[in-house]
Scaffold this motif. Structure first.
Motif, short mmCIF file in Angstrom:
data_model
loop_
_atom_site.label_atom_id
_atom_site.label_comp_id
_atom_site.label_asym_id
_atom_site.label_seq_id
_atom_site.Cartn_x
_atom_site.Cartn_y
_atom_site.Cartn_z
N LYS A 36 2.08 -2.68 -1.64
CA LYS A 36 2.08 -2.79 -0.36
C LYS A 36 1.62 -1.31 0.33
O LYS A 36 0.99 -1.49 1.34
CB LYS A 36 3.70 -3.00 0.04
CG LYS A 36 4.07 -2.79 1.43
CD LYS A 36 5.59 -2.95 1.84
CE LYS A 36 5.90 -2.79 3.06
NZ LYS A 36 7.28 -2.94 3.37
N TYR A 37 1.87 -0.34 -0.57
CA TYR A 37 1.30 0.88 -0.13
C TYR A 37 -0.07 1.41 -0.89
O TYR A 37 -0.34 2.65 -0.24
CB TYR A 37 2.35 2.02 -0.18
CG TYR A 37 3.86 1.69 0.30
CD1 TYR A 37 3.87 1.64 1.86
CD2 TYR A 37 4.93 1.18 -0.14
CE1 TYR A 37 5.03 1.32 2.40
CE2 TYR A 37 6.23 0.97 0.35
CZ TYR A 37 6.11 0.86 1.80
OH TYR A 37 7.19 0.51 2.27
N ASP A 38 -0.28 0.71 -1.82
CA ASP A 38 -1.38 1.26 -2.53
C ASP A 38 -1.31 2.75 -2.99
O ASP A 38 -2.17 3.53 -3.01
CB ASP A 38 -2.85 1.19 -1.95
CG ASP A 38 -3.86 1.39 -2.84
OD1 ASP A 38 -3.77 1.26 -4.34
OD2 ASP A 38 -4.83 1.68 -2.25
N ASP A 39 -0.10 2.85 -3.63
CA ASP A 39 0.18 4.24 -4.26
C ASP A 39 0.83 4.27 -5.58
O ASP A 39 1.47 3.20 -5.88
CB ASP A 39 1.16 4.91 -3.21
CG ASP A 39 2.73 4.23 -3.30
OD1 ASP A 39 2.81 3.13 -3.81
OD2 ASP A 39 3.57 4.99 -2.39
N TRP A 40 0.66 5.40 -6.04
CA TRP A 40 1.25 5.65 -7.52
C TRP A 40 2.67 6.46 -7.39
O TRP A 40 2.42 7.65 -6.79
CB TRP A 40 0.47 6.16 -8.61
CG TRP A 40 -0.75 5.17 -9.18
CD1 TRP A 40 -1.76 4.86 -8.31
CD2 TRP A 40 -0.65 4.00 -9.97
NE1 TRP A 40 -2.58 3.76 -8.86
CE2 TRP A 40 -1.89 3.45 -9.94
CE3 TRP A 40 0.35 3.72 -10.67
CZ2 TRP A 40 -2.04 2.44 -10.84
CZ3 TRP A 40 0.20 2.83 -11.73
CH2 TRP A 40 -1.33 2.09 -11.78
N GLU A 85 6.76 6.24 4.52
CA GLU A 85 6.90 5.72 3.19
C GLU A 85 5.11 5.19 2.66
O GLU A 85 4.93 4.44 3.92
CB GLU A 85 7.79 4.40 3.01
CG GLU A 85 7.83 3.83 1.88
CD GLU A 85 8.72 4.77 0.88
OE1 GLU A 85 7.98 5.22 -0.03
OE2 GLU A 85 10.12 4.99 1.05
N GLY A 86 4.88 5.71 1.64
CA GLY A 86 3.45 5.20 1.35
C GLY A 86 2.42 6.11 1.77
O GLY A 86 1.32 6.07 1.38
N ARG A 87 2.63 6.75 2.66
CA ARG A 87 1.63 7.91 3.27
C ARG A 87 1.48 9.38 2.57
O ARG A 87 2.57 9.53 1.63
CB ARG A 87 2.16 8.44 4.73
CG ARG A 87 2.45 7.14 5.74
CD ARG A 87 1.10 6.85 6.40
NE ARG A 87 1.65 5.85 7.45
CZ ARG A 87 1.67 6.33 8.66
NH1 ARG A 87 1.66 7.45 9.05
NH2 ARG A 87 1.90 5.30 9.66
N GLU A 132 5.76 -6.27 -5.56
CA GLU A 132 6.49 -5.16 -5.18
C GLU A 132 5.85 -4.10 -6.11
O GLU A 132 5.45 -2.90 -5.75
CB GLU A 132 7.98 -5.20 -5.44
CG GLU A 132 8.68 -3.93 -5.20
CD GLU A 132 10.08 -4.16 -5.26
OE1 GLU A 132 10.98 -3.15 -5.53
OE2 GLU A 132 10.47 -5.45 -5.64
N ILE A 133 5.89 -4.43 -7.48
CA ILE A 133 5.07 -3.67 -8.14
C ILE A 133 4.10 -4.30 -9.15
O ILE A 133 4.41 -5.31 -9.87
CB ILE A 133 6.31 -2.88 -9.43
CG1 ILE A 133 7.37 -2.24 -8.78
CG2 ILE A 133 5.69 -2.15 -10.48
CD1 ILE A 133 6.86 -0.85 -7.96
#
Length: 346
Positions: A36-40, A85-87, A132-133
């Protein structure tokens, strides 16, 4: 007068799940990818209704990594605007004033069989959906530092490294439980040894099981007096683990021979350290005060020592302390973390 703050806090919890690579000996940590956020980031999530931070940490780590885990040392917490969130630059986003607060622990892999044993006390853990993951990787600390998307996650990694330098990856936990609220001494007509917990005390004892399960105890011990046994019996019934009765930890035995009580408690500490396991032991208010006298000098810092209150009642009924021990250079037990564990009754 100034305007009241409109700040609203969304509570969440998670942790750094780690292991020692059996080939390289290096510490590896588990990082997850959120599409959703393309983050680790570290596995974490919001608290459910009537859930503690520690319980949410274990549940969320389990759901997002697919591994059964148990809590270790406390790491710290972070806050940032929920709108961020996600930024990558979380603190540059103001949003509507809603803040996300995330509490973090160290966590280790738990044997699947023991996780199943604890499940009736802990509750269900469901694997996160792929939307989600969608990525779970084990990385060295240096690799994780480069992989993590957010600076706040790297801040938690720095705290984790500090804990490793303390020896927290070799720590053992002992859960010190004060028995739940008991019938009044004045109103009880039987012997003090037979004085039971109250109905409200039983509720607290039941609720405490859910919190103790987060640390995955493998051995339960108790004073043989009824109020202590009853406090531990629900966890025993839920898990099938036997409660070992320790005669030296009754109020009368402690009054007659405080040193024998401490020697017995010290053996429980050694057993946890030597076996790399978690023990839970239930005892009485005056006995707890006596144990605290011996435990304070073992604390790594004065701040930790102050957690072990020096005057009665020492800690509330139906509550526990998660005390993490390591061995110092001379092989003596040393306390590096103390976490207050309280039941949530609703």
């Amino acid at each position: 007068m100034g305007a009241m703050s409109s700040k609203r806090i969304v509570e969440a919890a998670g942790g750094i799940l780690y292991r020692h690579n059996e080939h390289t000996g290096q510490v590896e940590v588990c990082v997850v990818h959120r599409p959703k956020y393309d983050d680790w980031s570290w596995p974490k999530g919001k608290l459910e209704a009537n859930e503690s931070h520690r319980h949410a940490a274990v549940r969320e780590i389990g759901e997002e990594t697919g591994h059964d885990v148990q809590l270790g040392a406390w790491l710290g917490d972070v806050e940032y605007p929920l709108a961020a969130e996600g930024r990558k630059a979380r603190h540059k986003v103001a949003g509507d004033g809603t803040v996300k607060h995330v509490a973090y622990w160290m966590a280790t892999l738990l044997d699947r069989a023991h996780a199943r044993l604890l499940a009736p006390a802990f509750g269900p853990v469901h694997r996160a959906d792929a939307d989600e993951i969608n990525g779970v990787v084990w990385l060295t600390i240096d690799q994780a530092r480069k992989k993590l998307t957010h600076s706040t996650d790297r801040d938690i990694l720095a705290l984790f490294v500090d804990r490793l330098e303390e020896g927290a990856d070799h720590a053992a936990t002992l859960l010190l439980v004060r028995h739940a609220k008991a019938e009044s001494r004045k109103q009880w007509k039987g012997t003090d040894a037979a004085r039971p917990i109250t109905p409200n005390g039983a509720v607290a004892a039941y609720a405490l099981d859910r919190e103790l399960a987060c640390y995955a105890p493998t051995r339960l011990a108790s004073s043989p007096w009824v109020r202590c046994q009853q406090t531990m019996e629900m966890l025993s019934w839920q898990t099938g683990m036997t409660v070992h009765l320790v005669d030296q930890l009754t109020e009368d035995a402690f009054a007659a021979d405080p040193q024998a009580a401490w020697d017995t408690f010290a053996t429980l500490i050694d057993d946890a350290l030597d076996g790399g396991t978690t023990g839970a032991v239930c005892m009485h208010r005056p006995v707890i005060g006596g144990m605290f006298e011996h435990l304070r000098p073992m604390c790594a810092t004065k701040t930790l020592a102050k957690t072990l209150i020096a005057k009665t009642p020492y800690m509330p009924t139906g509550n526990a302390l998660a005390i993490l021990f390591i061995r110092d250079a001379d092989g003596a037990p040393r306390i590096i973390d103390i976490q207050k564990v309280a039941p949530i009754v609703y």
